[in-house]
Write a protein that holds these residues in place. Structure first.
Motif, PDB file in Angstrom:
ATOM      1  N   GLN A   6       8.547  31.936  80.838  1.00 23.91           N
ATOM      2  CA  GLN A   6       8.182  33.513  80.979  1.00 23.91           C
ATOM      3  C   GLN A   6       6.774  33.692  81.670  1.00 23.91           C
ATOM      4  O   GLN A   6       6.357  34.412  82.498  1.00 23.91           O
ATOM      5  N   SER A  23       6.616  39.611  83.164  1.00 26.69           N
ATOM      6  CA  SER A  23       7.231  39.650  82.006  1.00 26.69           C
ATOM      7  C   SER A  23       6.434  40.452  81.038  1.00 26.69           C
ATOM      8  O   SER A  23       7.075  40.760  79.864  1.00 26.69           O
ATOM      9  N   GLY A  57      17.441  43.407  84.508  1.00 26.65           N
ATOM     10  CA  GLY A  57      17.891  42.141  84.242  1.00 26.65           C
ATOM     11  C   GLY A  57      18.190  41.877  82.543  1.00 26.65           C
ATOM     12  O   GLY A  57      19.100  41.221  82.432  1.00 26.65           O
ATOM     13  N   GLY A  61      21.721  40.507  81.279  1.00 28.97           N
ATOM     14  CA  GLY A  61      21.748  39.504  80.321  1.00 28.97           C
ATOM     15  C   GLY A  61      22.624  39.840  79.170  1.00 28.97           C
ATOM     16  O   GLY A  61      23.454  38.837  78.579  1.00 28.97           O
ATOM     17  N   LEU A  78      22.286  31.457  82.086  1.00 27.14           N
ATOM     18  CA  LEU A  78      21.291  30.469  82.831  1.00 27.14           C
ATOM     19  C   LEU A  78      21.800  30.097  84.282  1.00 27.14           C
ATOM     20  O   LEU A  78      21.116  30.170  85.107  1.00 27.14           O
ATOM     21  N   GLU A  81      20.620  33.267  86.176  1.00 30.37           N
ATOM     22  CA  GLU A  81      19.179  32.846  86.376  1.00 30.37           C
ATOM     23  C   GLU A  81      19.007  31.937  87.423  1.00 30.37           C
ATOM     24  O   GLU A  81      18.037  32.298  88.632  1.00 30.37           O
ATOM     25  N   ILE A  84      19.765  33.815  90.775  1.00 29.31           N
ATOM     26  CA  ILE A  84      18.572  34.851  91.019  1.00 29.31           C
ATOM     27  C   ILE A  84      17.413  34.006  91.807  1.00 29.31           C
ATOM     28  O   ILE A  84      16.850  34.353  92.527  1.00 29.31           O
ATOM     29  N   ALA A  85      16.924  32.794  91.003  1.00 30.45           N
ATOM     30  CA  ALA A  85      16.103  31.956  91.587  1.00 30.45           C
ATOM     31  C   ALA A  85      16.106  31.689  92.849  1.00 30.45           C
ATOM     32  O   ALA A  85      15.221  31.670  93.625  1.00 30.45           O
ATOM     33  N   LEU A 107      14.977  37.868  86.974  1.00 33.78           N
ATOM     34  CA  LEU A 107      15.338  36.651  86.150  1.00 33.78           C
ATOM     35  C   LEU A 107      14.513  36.520  84.976  1.00 33.78           C
ATOM     36  O   LEU A 107      15.202  36.306  83.765  1.00 33.78           O
ATOM     37  N   THR A 110      16.527  38.826  82.264  1.00 31.97           N
ATOM     38  CA  THR A 110      17.554  38.205  82.101  1.00 31.97           C
ATOM     39  C   THR A 110      17.308  37.105  81.097  1.00 31.97           C
ATOM     40  O   THR A 110      18.237  36.875  80.102  1.00 31.97           O
ATOM     41  N   HIS A 111      16.373  36.409  81.420  1.00 31.98           N
ATOM     42  CA  HIS A 111      16.096  35.167  80.549  1.00 31.98           C
ATOM     43  C   HIS A 111      15.684  35.738  79.180  1.00 31.98           C
ATOM     44  O   HIS A 111      15.846  34.804  78.195  1.00 31.98           O
ATOM     45  N   LEU A 185      15.774  25.508  84.937  1.00 28.61           N
ATOM     46  CA  LEU A 185      16.888  26.100  84.590  1.00 28.61           C
ATOM     47  C   LEU A 185      18.064  25.152  84.652  1.00 28.61           C
ATOM     48  O   LEU A 185      18.923  25.218  83.800  1.00 28.61           O
TER      49      LEU A 185
END
Length: 203
Positions: A6, A23, A57, A61, A78, A81, A84-85, A107, A110-111, A185
Motif C-alpha cells: 500500500q 491509498s 477498486g 474487490g 490478486l 490486481e 491492473i498492474a 489496484l 482492490t488490494h 503480486l
C-alpha cells in the motif's frame, strides 16, 4: 507484505497523481475540500477522481470476495490486481502518466479488501491515522507489548514503502517501478497456491 505494498504504490504514484495518494483517502478528501475553497475545478476534479477510483477498486474487490468460491476468492483478487498492474505498466510506457497512476489507485482499492486482523490490528490497509491513533491508545494502556509492536510495524511498513516507491519513481520511472508491484503480486499468488497444491496432492 500487503501493508508495505500500500505504501509503495502510494509513493510510486504520488507525483503523477498531482501530489495525491493512492491509498490515503483522508488526505485526499482534505485536498478536495481545499481545492473547492480555492475554486480550482481541475484540482478538485482530480482529487474526486482519485477518491472515486479507490472506491471503485474496493467495490470490485469486495464483489470478487463475496461471489467467488472461498478457495479461489483471494487468488482471484490478486489475479485482478496483477492485470491492473500490467495495464498500468502499458499506460506508463505509452506516456499516459495520469491514467497509469489512476490504475494504481484502483489496484490499491482492490488490494485493501484483503486486509486481515492480527491481534486486533488491521493489517493490509493504507490506514496511517488509524495505526497512529491505535498506537497512542496502546501506549496509554500497555496491556500487551505485541499490540504496540504491531502498530509501530504497520506504520513503519507504510512509510518505508512510500519512501521506496517515491525513490523508485524518481530513479526508474513509474513503469519499471510497477514491475516490482507485479512481481510482488505474483509472489503473493504463489504463496496462496502452495497450500492448495499440497491439499490436492494429499487427496
Amino acid at each position: 507484505m500487503g501493508t508495505a505494498l500500500q505504501g509503495y504504490v502510494s509513493g510510486l504514484a504520488y507525483t503523477n497523481l498531482g501530489n495525491l495518494y493512492a491509498s490515503f483517502m483522508s488526505g485526499n478528501s482534505g485536498h478536495l475540500a481545499q481545492q473547492l475553497v480555492q475554486a480550482n475545478t481541475t484540482g478538485a476534479g482530480l482529487a474526486l477522481g482519485v477518491i472515486l477510483t479507490f472506491v471503485f477498486g474496493v467495490s470490485v474487490g469486495t464483489g470478487l470476495l463475496d461471489n467467488v468460491p472461498a478457495r479461489w476468492s483471494m487468488t482471484s483478487v490478486l489475479a485482478l490486481e496483477a492485470a491492473i498492474a500490467a495495464a498500468s505498466i502499458v499506460l506508463a510506457l505509452d506516456h499516459a502518466a495520469l491514467p497509469s497512476a489512476l490504475a494504481l489507485v484502483a489496484l490499491v482499492g482492490t488490494h485493501s479488501v484483503l486486509h486481515r486482523q492480527v491481534e486486533g490490528v488491521e493489517l493490509g490497509r493504507g490506514y496511517v491515522t488509524g495505526y497512529l491513533f491505535a498506537l497512542g491508545e496502546a501506549l496509554a494502556r500497555p496491556k500487551r507489548t505485541s499490540l504496540v509492536f504491531l502498530e509501530i510495524s504497520a506504520w513503519l511498513l507504510l512509510v518505508t514503502g512510500m519512501l521506496i516507491g517515491a525513490a523508485t519513481t524518481q530513479f526508474l520511472g513509474q513503469a519499471r517501478g510497477t514491475l516490482f508491484v507485479l512481481a510482488m503480486l505474483i509472489v503473493l499468488e504463489t504463496m496462496l497456491w502452495r497450500p492448495w497444491l499440497a491439499d490436492r496432492d494429499a487427496t
